[in-house]
Design a protein around this motif. Structure first.
Motif, mmCIF file in Angstrom:
data_model
loop_
_atom_site.group_PDB
_atom_site.id
_atom_site.type_symbol
_atom_site.label_atom_id
_atom_site.label_comp_id
_atom_site.label_asym_id
_atom_site.label_seq_id
_atom_site.Cartn_x
_atom_site.Cartn_y
_atom_site.Cartn_z
ATOM 1 N N GLN A 47 0.856 -1.181 0.000
ATOM 2 C CA GLN A 47 0.000 0.000 0.000
ATOM 3 C C GLN A 47 0.897 1.238 0.000
ATOM 4 O O GLN A 47 1.926 1.272 0.683
ATOM 5 C CB GLN A 47 -0.881 0.023 1.245
ATOM 6 C CG GLN A 47 -1.768 -1.202 1.391
ATOM 7 C CD GLN A 47 -2.979 -1.158 0.473
ATOM 8 O OE1 GLN A 47 -3.767 -0.243 0.526
ATOM 9 N NE2 GLN A 47 -3.119 -2.160 -0.364
ATOM 10 N N THR A 95 -14.264 3.150 2.578
ATOM 11 C CA THR A 95 -14.703 2.000 1.778
ATOM 12 C C THR A 95 -15.902 2.382 0.906
ATOM 13 O O THR A 95 -16.059 1.877 -0.216
ATOM 14 C CB THR A 95 -15.083 0.798 2.662
ATOM 15 O OG1 THR A 95 -16.220 1.132 3.476
ATOM 16 C CG2 THR A 95 -13.933 0.387 3.563
ATOM 17 N N SER A 98 -14.616 5.230 -1.760
ATOM 18 C CA SER A 98 -13.730 4.653 -2.785
ATOM 19 C C SER A 98 -14.410 3.555 -3.593
ATOM 20 O O SER A 98 -13.790 2.947 -4.459
ATOM 21 C CB SER A 98 -12.473 4.083 -2.132
ATOM 22 O OG SER A 98 -12.788 2.923 -1.369
ATOM 23 N N LYS A 99 -15.678 3.289 -3.289
ATOM 24 C CA LYS A 99 -16.433 2.213 -3.959
ATOM 25 C C LYS A 99 -15.716 0.877 -3.820
ATOM 26 O O LYS A 99 -15.552 0.126 -4.774
ATOM 27 C CB LYS A 99 -16.674 2.552 -5.436
ATOM 28 C CG LYS A 99 -17.469 3.836 -5.638
ATOM 29 C CD LYS A 99 -17.631 4.166 -7.107
ATOM 30 C CE LYS A 99 -18.398 5.480 -7.280
ATOM 31 N NZ LYS A 99 -18.540 5.861 -8.697
ATOM 32 N N ASN A 100 -15.242 0.632 -2.597
ATOM 33 C CA ASN A 100 -14.575 -0.631 -2.224
ATOM 34 C C ASN A 100 -13.199 -0.821 -2.852
ATOM 35 O O ASN A 100 -12.653 -1.927 -2.808
ATOM 36 C CB ASN A 100 -15.454 -1.848 -2.533
ATOM 37 C CG ASN A 100 -16.340 -2.212 -1.359
ATOM 38 O OD1 ASN A 100 -16.012 -1.934 -0.218
ATOM 39 N ND2 ASN A 100 -17.477 -2.842 -1.641
ATOM 40 N N LYS A 101 -12.616 0.254 -3.412
ATOM 41 C CA LYS A 101 -11.201 0.146 -3.797
ATOM 42 C C LYS A 101 -10.363 -0.019 -2.531
ATOM 43 O O LYS A 101 -9.339 -0.712 -2.526
ATOM 44 C CB LYS A 101 -10.773 1.380 -4.582
ATOM 45 C CG LYS A 101 -11.355 1.430 -5.983
ATOM 46 C CD LYS A 101 -10.872 2.649 -6.735
ATOM 47 C CE LYS A 101 -11.464 2.675 -8.139
ATOM 48 N NZ LYS A 101 -11.051 3.891 -8.902
ATOM 49 N N THR A 102 -10.780 0.665 -1.476
ATOM 50 C CA THR A 102 -10.304 0.345 -0.131
ATOM 51 C C THR A 102 -11.369 -0.532 0.496
ATOM 52 O O THR A 102 -12.499 -0.081 0.706
ATOM 53 C CB THR A 102 -10.116 1.619 0.721
ATOM 54 O OG1 THR A 102 -9.081 2.410 0.147
ATOM 55 C CG2 THR A 102 -9.745 1.248 2.156
ATOM 56 N N SER A 103 -11.031 -1.783 0.744
ATOM 57 C CA SER A 103 -12.038 -2.752 1.169
ATOM 58 C C SER A 103 -12.130 -2.850 2.695
ATOM 59 O O SER A 103 -11.284 -2.316 3.426
ATOM 60 C CB SER A 103 -11.700 -4.133 0.605
ATOM 61 O OG SER A 103 -10.519 -4.631 1.218
ATOM 62 N N ASP A 106 -9.050 -4.384 3.965
ATOM 63 C CA ASP A 106 -7.955 -3.424 4.077
ATOM 64 C C ASP A 106 -8.045 -2.654 5.391
ATOM 65 O O ASP A 106 -7.052 -2.509 6.120
ATOM 66 C CB ASP A 106 -7.991 -2.426 2.905
ATOM 67 C CG ASP A 106 -7.657 -3.069 1.581
ATOM 68 O OD1 ASP A 106 -6.887 -4.044 1.572
ATOM 69 O OD2 ASP A 106 -8.171 -2.595 0.552
#
Length: 265
Positions: A47, A95, A98-103, A106
């Protein structure tokens, strides 16, 4: 080996005076070490550090690392734990943004990493700064247990090691080395408490050296598991010949909170 020795000597030149001074000096050192350690977790996870995720995680880590008195300026209803929870809520909000780009996974890593690093380094300073005058002696006790365990495990493991302790996680560790580490911790702790006044029951500390040696070895294995999961040899490269901050403080990050939780401090 030469590089390891040089790095260790340079580190001790800075580390020992800070331990002796205590106070704000060790608070600052604990925060610097915590910053390095949480960054190593991000790097192992691949990251980037220049990100809002890292910034919030860093703040969460420092919130736990800083001494409790640092937060006295906050309103009575907002303490360090509440602030830590707010920072975690911000991470969870990312989350969505970011539309789950950061989940969620994560964020779980960031939060757990903050607790793992922040709590450990918080007690590095908190134990040293105990206000009964024995803080340095108690911190020295914890360091003796960890260092004696490490040295004993290495020596006994190399000479007598046959039965693997947990090969899936750490192939080089053996039961013989582990037991040797505990024995070495007991012997060195006994010598230490007989020489250094700690203000605590000597037999209690000697007995606790067994527990803390085991806890320290678990901390070592935990950090090995993290590195194996991420497929890296060392947690970082900040200490040439030794790896990263997590590589050097893995046992202490488990031992120091336990020292505090069982009431030695």
């Amino acid at each position: 080996m030469k590089q390891r020795i040089i790095t260790a000597l340079v580190a001790l030149i800075f580390f020992i005076p800070v331990l002796l001074l205590g106070g704000y000096w060790i608070d600052v050192m604990a925060c610097l070490l915590a910053c390095c350690a949480i960054s190593e977790i991000f790097i192992m996870k691949k990251q980037i550090l220049i990100s809002i995720n890292f910034l919030i995680s860093l703040l969460a880590t420092l919130t736990l690392t800083l001494p409790d008195k640092f937060f006295n300026f906050l309103p009575v209803f907002l303490g360090k734990i509440q602030l830590f929870c707010i920072l975690n809520m911000l991470l969870l909000t990312i989350t969505v943004l970011s539309k789950n780009k950061t989940s969620f996974d994560d964020v779980g890593t960031y939060v757990l990493g903050s607790i793992y690093v922040g709590a450990g380094f918080h007690y590095l300073a908190a134990i040293r700064n105990i206000n009964d005058g024995y803080g340095l002696a108690i911190l020295g006790f914890a360091l003796v247990v960890v260092w004696a365990s490490d040295i004993g495990a290495y020596v006994f493991g190399r000479k007598y090691g046959k039965r693997k302790l947990w090969p899936v996680i750490s192939p080089n560790k053996t039961w013989e080395g582990s037991i040797g580490g505990i024995i070495c911790a007991i012997v060195c702790t006994t010598i230490y408490v007989l020489i250094v006044p700690t203000g605590r029951n000597q037999l209690l500390l000697i007995g606790l050296s067994i527990v803390l040696s085991v806890v320290g070895q678990i901390g070592d294995l935990v950090e090995s598991a993290i590195k194996r999961f991420y497929g890296v040899k060392d947690s970082g490269k900040i200490l040439p010949g030794h790896g990263g901050i997590l590589d050097r403080f893995d046992s202490l990050l488990f031992v120091l909170p336990v020292v505090a939780y069982i009431g030695i401090m």
